[in-house]
Motif scaffolding. Sequence first.
Motif, PDB file in Angstrom:
ATOM      1  N   ILE A 211       0.947  -1.192  -0.283  1.00 11.66           N
ATOM      2  CA  ILE A 211       0.185  -0.294  -0.040  1.00 11.66           C
ATOM      3  C   ILE A 211       0.903   1.369   0.155  1.00 11.66           C
ATOM      4  O   ILE A 211       0.652   2.125  -0.723  1.00 11.66           O
ATOM      5  N   LEU A 212       1.828   1.258   0.942  1.00 12.57           N
ATOM      6  CA  LEU A 212       2.684   2.536   1.082  1.00 12.57           C
ATOM      7  C   LEU A 212       3.277   2.245  -0.554  1.00 12.57           C
ATOM      8  O   LEU A 212       3.720   3.911  -0.675  1.00 12.57           O
ATOM      9  N   ASN A 213       4.261   1.629  -0.928  1.00 12.63           N
ATOM     10  CA  ASN A 213       4.862   1.786  -1.998  1.00 12.63           C
ATOM     11  C   ASN A 213       4.150   2.166  -3.347  1.00 12.63           C
ATOM     12  O   ASN A 213       4.501   3.089  -4.432  1.00 12.63           O
TER      13      ASN A 213
ATOM     14  N   ASP B 215      11.616   8.255 -21.807  1.00 12.72           N
ATOM     15  CA  ASP B 215      10.762   9.393 -21.105  1.00 12.72           C
ATOM     16  C   ASP B 215      10.314   9.710 -20.226  1.00 12.72           C
ATOM     17  O   ASP B 215       9.345   8.618 -19.811  1.00 12.72           O
ATOM     18  N   THR B 216      10.214  10.364 -19.299  1.00 13.42           N
ATOM     19  CA  THR B 216       9.748  10.625 -17.848  1.00 13.42           C
ATOM     20  C   THR B 216       8.447  10.520 -17.739  1.00 13.42           C
ATOM     21  O   THR B 216       7.632  10.271 -16.882  1.00 13.42           O
ATOM     22  N   THR B 217       7.408  11.226 -18.573  1.00 17.12           N
ATOM     23  CA  THR B 217       6.029  10.990 -18.679  1.00 17.12           C
ATOM     24  C   THR B 217       5.732   9.390 -18.847  1.00 17.12           C
ATOM     25  O   THR B 217       4.508   9.084 -18.672  1.00 17.12           O
ATOM     26  N   GLY B 218       6.637   8.541 -19.459  1.00 18.88           N
ATOM     27  CA  GLY B 218       5.938   7.496 -19.826  1.00 18.88           C
ATOM     28  C   GLY B 218       6.120   6.655 -18.461  1.00 18.88           C
ATOM     29  O   GLY B 218       6.094   6.246 -18.255  1.00 18.88           O
ATOM     30  N   TRP B 219       7.249   7.234 -17.936  1.00 28.36           N
ATOM     31  CA  TRP B 219       7.586   6.411 -16.506  1.00 28.36           C
ATOM     32  C   TRP B 219       6.536   6.810 -15.531  1.00 28.36           C
ATOM     33  O   TRP B 219       6.130   6.171 -14.517  1.00 28.36           O
ATOM     34  N   GLY B 220       6.621   8.053 -15.580  1.00 28.50           N
ATOM     35  CA  GLY B 220       5.087   8.268 -14.570  1.00 28.50           C
ATOM     36  C   GLY B 220       4.068   7.716 -14.853  1.00 28.50           C
ATOM     37  O   GLY B 220       3.104   7.027 -13.904  1.00 28.50           O
ATOM     38  N   TRP B 221       3.621   7.505 -16.001  1.00 26.23           N
ATOM     39  CA  TRP B 221       1.921   5.993 -16.881  1.00 26.23           C
ATOM     40  C   TRP B 221       2.749   5.124 -15.508  1.00 26.23           C
ATOM     41  O   TRP B 221       1.544   4.228 -15.496  1.00 26.23           O
TER      42      TRP B 221
ATOM     43  N   ILE C 180       2.120   9.256  -6.172  1.00 27.87           N
ATOM     44  CA  ILE C 180       2.939  10.395  -5.909  1.00 27.87           C
ATOM     45  C   ILE C 180       3.964  10.384  -7.334  1.00 27.87           C
ATOM     46  O   ILE C 180       3.648  11.171  -7.757  1.00 27.87           O
ATOM     47  N   VAL C 181       4.657   9.456  -7.506  1.00 27.44           N
ATOM     48  CA  VAL C 181       5.954   9.673  -8.391  1.00 27.44           C
ATOM     49  C   VAL C 181       5.257   9.760 -10.049  1.00 27.44           C
ATOM     50  O   VAL C 181       5.702  10.245 -10.423  1.00 27.44           O
ATOM     51  N   GLY C 182       4.447   9.323 -10.113  1.00 30.33           N
ATOM     52  CA  GLY C 182       3.702   8.752 -11.614  1.00 30.33           C
ATOM     53  C   GLY C 182       3.336  10.903 -12.008  1.00 30.33           C
ATOM     54  O   GLY C 182       2.924  11.464 -12.727  1.00 30.33           O
TER      55      GLY C 182
ATOM     56  N   ILE D 210      -0.150   3.191 -12.812  1.00 26.91           N
ATOM     57  CA  ILE D 210      -1.000   2.163 -13.090  1.00 26.91           C
ATOM     58  C   ILE D 210      -0.038   0.751 -12.193  1.00 26.91           C
ATOM     59  O   ILE D 210      -1.341   0.846 -11.197  1.00 26.91           O
ATOM     60  N   ILE D 211       1.151   0.753 -12.355  1.00 25.84           N
ATOM     61  CA  ILE D 211       1.594  -0.339 -11.049  1.00 25.84           C
ATOM     62  C   ILE D 211       0.641   0.281  -9.884  1.00 25.84           C
ATOM     63  O   ILE D 211       0.760  -0.814  -9.093  1.00 25.84           O
ATOM     64  N   GLY D 212       1.080   1.348  -9.290  1.00 16.92           N
ATOM     65  CA  GLY D 212       0.664   1.991  -8.195  1.00 16.92           C
ATOM     66  C   GLY D 212      -0.676   1.346  -7.448  1.00 16.92           C
ATOM     67  O   GLY D 212      -1.174   2.207  -6.321  1.00 16.92           O
ATOM     68  N   VAL D 213      -1.478   1.963  -8.642  1.00 17.83           N
ATOM     69  CA  VAL D 213      -2.920   1.744  -7.966  1.00 17.83           C
ATOM     70  C   VAL D 213      -3.096   0.243  -7.949  1.00 17.83           C
ATOM     71  O   VAL D 213      -3.614  -0.642  -7.715  1.00 17.83           O
ATOM     72  N   LEU D 214      -2.909  -0.883  -9.034  1.00 21.68           N
ATOM     73  CA  LEU D 214      -2.818  -2.157  -9.396  1.00 21.68           C
ATOM     74  C   LEU D 214      -1.987  -2.828  -7.878  1.00 21.68           C
ATOM     75  O   LEU D 214      -2.741  -3.445  -6.982  1.00 21.68           O
TER      76      LEU D 214
END
Length: 128
Positions: A20-22, A51-57, A28-30, A61-65
């Motif tokens: 959850i914290l991760n 691209d940093t925008t790609g990393w953000g997405w 937040i990082v995304g 997505i991984i954070g929500v999952l």
Amino acid sequence: MNGRQAAASGVVLFVSVMMILNGIWGIIVGIAAIAKREFFVLAPNYVYEFDTTGWGWIHLIIGVLLVGLALALMSGQGWARWPAVALAVLQAIEHFFFIPYYPWWSILVIILDIIIIWALLTYIPETV
């Protein structure tokens, strides 16, 4: 429940909280990477430049999952175990490639992912 199972069961609760914290950190990082492309600085001529925008997405997505699967694990849903293992492996690979952007955090996340994978593979939920 034997001693190994009891330890793994306690670790599963710890791992769920860490997921959850991760996940929240990934969200937040995304959002930061999507909102401001210059938030992360990359060393020049890195082989795996992305691209940093790609990393953000990807982080978002991984954070929500991660948060969703952690909540499912905490509520005792057995089906969430294997997707959580797969997502932890995916996140470890993702953070390996993210090391040039945020090295110490990426290494810490990889270590936490190894703990998550161990706990989820060791723990076998009791069937009634």
